[in-house]
Design a protein around this motif. Structure first.
Motif, mmCIF file in Angstrom:
data_model
loop_
_atom_site.group_PDB
_atom_site.id
_atom_site.type_symbol
_atom_site.label_atom_id
_atom_site.label_comp_id
_atom_site.label_asym_id
_atom_site.label_seq_id
_atom_site.Cartn_x
_atom_site.Cartn_y
_atom_site.Cartn_z
ATOM 1 N N VAL B 23 -0.654 56.297 56.767
ATOM 2 C CA VAL B 23 -1.613 57.395 56.615
ATOM 3 C C VAL B 23 -0.998 58.690 57.156
ATOM 4 C CG1 VAL B 23 -2.749 56.920 58.830
ATOM 5 C CG2 VAL B 23 -3.989 58.120 57.059
ATOM 6 N N THR B 24 -1.272 59.786 56.452
ATOM 7 C CA THR B 24 -0.863 61.100 56.959
ATOM 8 C C THR B 24 -2.082 61.685 57.672
ATOM 9 O OG1 THR B 24 0.652 61.365 55.117
ATOM 10 C CG2 THR B 24 0.044 63.359 56.326
ATOM 11 N N ALA B 25 -2.076 61.567 58.998
ATOM 12 C CA ALA B 25 -3.252 61.968 59.772
ATOM 13 C C ALA B 25 -3.364 63.482 59.882
ATOM 14 C CB ALA B 25 -3.196 61.347 61.165
ATOM 15 N N GLY B 43 -14.188 69.206 62.319
ATOM 16 C CA GLY B 43 -13.810 68.316 61.228
ATOM 17 C C GLY B 43 -14.564 67.013 61.345
ATOM 18 N N PRO B 44 -14.806 66.324 60.236
ATOM 19 C CA PRO B 44 -15.495 65.035 60.292
ATOM 20 C C PRO B 44 -14.598 63.972 60.922
ATOM 21 C CG PRO B 44 -14.748 65.484 58.065
ATOM 22 C CD PRO B 44 -14.429 66.703 58.874
ATOM 23 N N ASN B 45 -15.169 62.804 61.142
ATOM 24 C CA ASN B 45 -14.363 61.706 61.695
ATOM 25 C C ASN B 45 -13.162 61.444 60.793
ATOM 26 O OD1 ASN B 45 -16.111 61.314 63.790
ATOM 27 N ND2 ASN B 45 -17.331 59.762 62.715
ATOM 28 N N GLY B 46 -11.996 61.246 61.435
ATOM 29 C CA GLY B 46 -10.788 60.950 60.662
ATOM 30 C C GLY B 46 -10.137 62.179 60.070
ATOM 31 N N ALA B 47 -10.595 63.353 60.470
ATOM 32 C CA ALA B 47 -10.020 64.582 59.905
ATOM 33 C C ALA B 47 -8.657 64.900 60.496
ATOM 34 C CB ALA B 47 -10.970 65.753 60.139
ATOM 35 N N LEU B 189 -11.576 73.768 71.779
ATOM 36 C CA LEU B 189 -12.731 72.878 71.899
ATOM 37 C C LEU B 189 -12.882 72.070 70.622
ATOM 38 C CD1 LEU B 189 -15.464 72.119 73.301
ATOM 39 C CD2 LEU B 189 -16.438 74.116 72.187
ATOM 40 N N SER B 190 -12.694 70.768 70.756
ATOM 41 C CA SER B 190 -12.877 69.893 69.607
ATOM 42 C C SER B 190 -14.247 69.255 69.720
ATOM 43 C CB SER B 190 -11.785 68.818 69.625
ATOM 44 O OG SER B 190 -12.059 67.840 68.664
ATOM 45 N N SER B 191 -15.070 69.415 68.695
ATOM 46 C CA SER B 191 -16.443 68.897 68.797
ATOM 47 C C SER B 191 -17.029 68.620 67.422
ATOM 48 C CB SER B 191 -17.316 69.907 69.536
ATOM 49 O OG SER B 191 -18.644 69.447 69.607
ATOM 50 N N HIS B 192 -17.967 67.659 67.428
ATOM 51 C CA HIS B 192 -18.731 67.417 66.206
ATOM 52 C C HIS B 192 -19.987 68.274 66.177
ATOM 53 C CE1 HIS B 192 -16.575 63.493 66.543
ATOM 54 N NE2 HIS B 192 -16.383 63.777 65.274
ATOM 55 N N LEU B 193 -20.393 68.770 67.341
ATOM 56 C CA LEU B 193 -21.668 69.481 67.451
ATOM 57 C C LEU B 193 -21.473 70.934 67.033
ATOM 58 C CD1 LEU B 193 -22.829 67.894 70.809
ATOM 59 C CD2 LEU B 193 -23.431 67.227 68.484
ATOM 60 N N VAL B 206 -10.988 74.453 60.883
ATOM 61 C CA VAL B 206 -11.657 73.307 60.258
ATOM 62 C C VAL B 206 -10.609 72.406 59.602
ATOM 63 C CG1 VAL B 206 -13.441 72.555 58.649
ATOM 64 C CG2 VAL B 206 -13.677 74.750 59.825
ATOM 65 N N LEU B 207 -10.581 71.181 60.045
ATOM 66 C CA LEU B 207 -9.650 70.195 59.481
ATOM 67 C C LEU B 207 -10.409 69.262 58.552
ATOM 68 C CD1 LEU B 207 -7.546 69.062 62.581
ATOM 69 C CD2 LEU B 207 -6.760 70.471 60.694
ATOM 70 N N LEU B 208 -9.753 68.894 57.458
ATOM 71 C CA LEU B 208 -10.341 67.922 56.527
ATOM 72 C C LEU B 208 -9.188 67.108 55.949
ATOM 73 C CD1 LEU B 208 -13.042 67.064 55.274
ATOM 74 C CD2 LEU B 208 -12.573 68.641 53.392
ATOM 75 N N ASN B 209 -9.265 65.795 56.118
ATOM 76 C CA ASN B 209 -8.196 64.907 55.642
ATOM 77 C C ASN B 209 -6.823 65.356 56.129
ATOM 78 O OD1 ASN B 209 -10.044 63.317 54.252
ATOM 79 N ND2 ASN B 209 -9.953 64.675 52.462
ATOM 80 N N GLY B 210 -6.778 65.816 57.358
ATOM 81 C CA GLY B 210 -5.506 66.181 57.967
ATOM 82 C C GLY B 210 -5.019 67.580 57.636
#
Lengths: 392, 278
Positions: B23-25, B43-47, B189-193, B206-210
């Motif tokens: 996987v390319t994280a 970013g969502p989980n796994g981003a 600050l990395s956060s989901h909130l 904003v990260l998405l799919n790495g």
């Protein structure tokens, strides 16, 4: 060095609070107190005092080495597995000090348990340690023949002590006869002996001559069956030298455990170090069991020469013997750090552990092997990726 | 504004036991942080947020690209003293107390802050001598914050800092982030909130799919909807009718007034403050 001591003491504190320090300490003390009282038969040949220092300290040593290996692996591996690595790796002390701190913690605990074992041993033995004796063998290597009625100069020479010999006769006759023990000091002593038995006698000092009457010939293996045991210093000094050897081994085992934890994941690292300890403890046994039945080293060497003699042997019938021999020698050398300096049995038996041997151990085991393992461990540890959760 | 952190083409490919890429994280991510900025990493989980953070800290090596932290390569011992990190998981030694944990970590730092003062700052003085294994998740989070601040860092990397905290704790953390930023600390600050990030951050990544799919200031990214909210006090029905009539006359359309709720969090915080006499 910022970080080394706090990390070392942290490991000790964790071990203390988890009950490991007390559990191993109790086991070590029990080994020194209980095991010698259970000894019987051959294990008691040297008396109860010898049993304390050979059996008791031998078991304590095995417990301590195992505990140190587990702690050294656990110190680093648990940091990684449980996620504290993310905290420690981002502190400025650097991985070298982190590794050294965990190694030092395990080593200090091992040395503490060792001190406990020796202290309990001294209490149990009433402060006594078997006096050190040195064994002197005759310089010859060929079996020594004793013709009937002829004085034979054995070449064995030494100060007053005890003489031990084991006689055989080619005829297989075990009838009794007379053996005279002659010394160049003029003393002589006649004893009645039978072949195929071990005899001990006082030795007045000087050079040993033997005279026998009773068989056409007697034979003695001078390298094994003719031994002069002479006093060689106090038991306390011998104990001190053995303790120094054990302490060096503790430092090495701790380094090996930390190095394994730096290179391998948790269960694998622990398994590897415990396997090494087992192999080292049983090195002589494994070594001989790997030797092909009836094959001696000379024979194996001869097989090697045959393979090079220019004739076409196809697949040499001895190739597998050479593989086994290679495995034996490799296993022996890999576990050298432990079995070479295994002198607890000698302490109980009163055999002298020479100071020169301790010096050699300091250089070879302390400075060379331990430092080499530590450097390799630190290099691997520095290269290791420590991402939180990658061990779970 | 001096540059504190720079990532250039940061890429991380995870491989299996045989070295085959799985996987390319993180894929060609580039960004920078200036001194005193508070930047949100979303970013969502796994981003690829955590993988990016781990590369910035030197815990993971990039497959490609570089990251420079305070002028040195990531993970350099000289810069570690100036970087504080709060991991996503509060993994401490369960047999140590909170005070001992901070004292241990302070012993690894060249110029540590006073552990007692930090414990007070995160509200853990009363629990300082309890073992961390007995801490609640929120307490462990507070301890994590305290350890991140141990070396008075110039760069603070916080991974889900308010995870497990109650609303009061979240408000305190947000206030603390504001204070630190005012004092010149750069914060990632990395956060989901998202609301939380919106409250405290100057910029977001904003990260998405790495991949980095958006970066910029909040106002720039969120833009304007063309609508206007005009909070008014409670009006009598007659006054409200007159206001609506005036607005209708101006816009030519019907509008529907809605009561303005203060929100559950504000209600909870007011209630706690009232009951505790603050």
């Amino acid at each position: 060095m910022i970080g080394v001591l706090p990390l070392a003491f942290d490991l000790i504190r964790r071990a203390w609070r988890s009950g490991l320090v007390a559990a191993v300490g109790l086991a070590v003390a029990a080994a020194m107190v209980w095991l010698p009282t259970q000894a019987s038969g051959e294990a008691l040949d040297g008396g109860r005092l010898a049993a304390v220092w050979s059996l008791g300290l031998g078991l304590a040593q095995a417990l301590i080495f195992t505990a140190v290996a587990v702690l050294a692996v656990d110190g680093l591996a648990r940091d990684v597995r449980d996620g504290q690595a993310a905290l420690l790796a981002t502190q400025p002390q650097g991985r070298v000090r982190w590794w050294l701190g965990r190694w030092l913690g395990a080593a200090l605990l091992g040395l503490g348990w060792l001190a406990l074992a020796v202290g309990v041993g001294l209490i149990v033995a009433g402060g006594q340690v078997p006096a050190a004796w040195q064994e002197i063998h005759a310089p010859q290597v060929q079996p020594l023949a004793l013709p009937q009625g002829t004085i034979v100069d054995t070449g064995l020479e030494g100060p007053p002590g005890r003489l031990r010999l084991y006689l055989t006769t080619p005829e297989g006759d075990d009838a009794a006869g007379t053996l005279e023990i002659l010394s160049t000091t003029g003393a002589r002593q006649a004893i009645t002996v039978q072949p195929f038995r071990t005899y001990e006698s006082d030795w007045p000092g000087g050079r040993l001559g033997l005279w026998q009457d009773g068989w056409p010939a007697l034979v003695i293996d001078p390298g094994r069956d003719l031994v002069l045991r002479v006093p060689a210093g106090s038991g306390a000094a011998n104990l001190l030298r053995v303790v120094v050897l054990l302490a060096l081994q503790v430092l090495f085992v701790a380094a090996l455990g930390a190095a394994a934890a730096g290179a391998l994941r948790y269960p694998l690292a622990l398994l590897a170090v415990l396997a090494w300890l087992f192999a080292a403890a049983h090195a002589p046994l494994l070594s001989s069991s790997l030797r092909p039945p009836g094959a001696q080293e000379e024979e194996l060497l001869a097989h090697g020469h045959h393979a090079d003699d220019g004739h076409d042997h196809g697949v040499s019938e001895g190739w597998w013997l050479e593989v086994l021999e290679g495995a034996r020698l490799t296993g022996w050398s890999l576990t050298d750090a432990l079995h070479r300096w295994w002198r607890v049995g000698d302490l109980g038996a009163g055999r002298l552990v020479p100071g020169a041997e301790v010096g050699q151990a300091l250089l070879r085991l302390g400075l060379l092997q331990t430092v080499a393992v530590a450097v390799a461990g630190i290099l691997l540890w520095r290269r290791r990726e420590l991402a939180l959760g990658d061990e779970s | 504004m001096s540059e504190v952190l720079r990532a250039e083409g940061l890429t991380r490919v995870f491989k299996d036991f045989w070295g085959r890429p799985t996987v390319t994280a993180v894929d060609q991510v580039s960004f920078s942080l200036g001194g005193g900025e508070v930047v949100g990493l979303l970013g969502p989980n796994g981003a690829g947020k955590s993988t990016t953070v781990k590369m910035l800290l030197g815990l993971l090596r990039p497959t490609a690209g570089t990251c420079t932290v305070l002028g040195q390569s990531a993970g350099h011992a000289a810069t570690q003293a100036r970087v504080g990190y709060l991991p996503e998981e509060s993994a401490f030694w369960p047999t140590l107390t909170g005070r001992e944990t901070l004292e241990l970590l302070a012993g690894l730092t060249a110029r540590p802050s006073d552990p007692a003062a930090l414990l007070a700052r995160v509200g853990l003085t009363a629990a300082a001598d309890r073992r961390v294994g007995e801490y609640s998740k929120g307490m462990a989070r507070r301890l994590g914050l305290a350890q991140a601040l141990l070396g008075s860092p110039d760069l603070l990397i916080l991974d889900e800092p308010t995870s497990g905290l109650d609303p009061l704790g979240r408000r305190e953390v947000k206030a603390m982030i504001g204070e630190l930023a005012t004092a010149g600390t750069t914060i990632l600050l990395s956060s989901h909130l998202l609301a939380e990030v919106e409250d405290v951050c100057d910029r977001v990544l904003v990260l998405l799919n790495g991949r980095l799919v958006a970066a910029g200031g909040l106002a720039e990214l969120l833009g304007e909807t063309g609508q206007l909210a005009l909070p008014l006090p409670q009006l009598s029905p007659e006054a409200l009718a007159r206001v609506l009539a005036a607005v209708r006359a101006e816009l030519g359309t019907e509008i529907e007034p809605r009561p303005l709720s203060r929100g559950l969090e504000a209600f909870f915080l007011d209630l706690v403050a009232r009951e505790s006499g603050q």
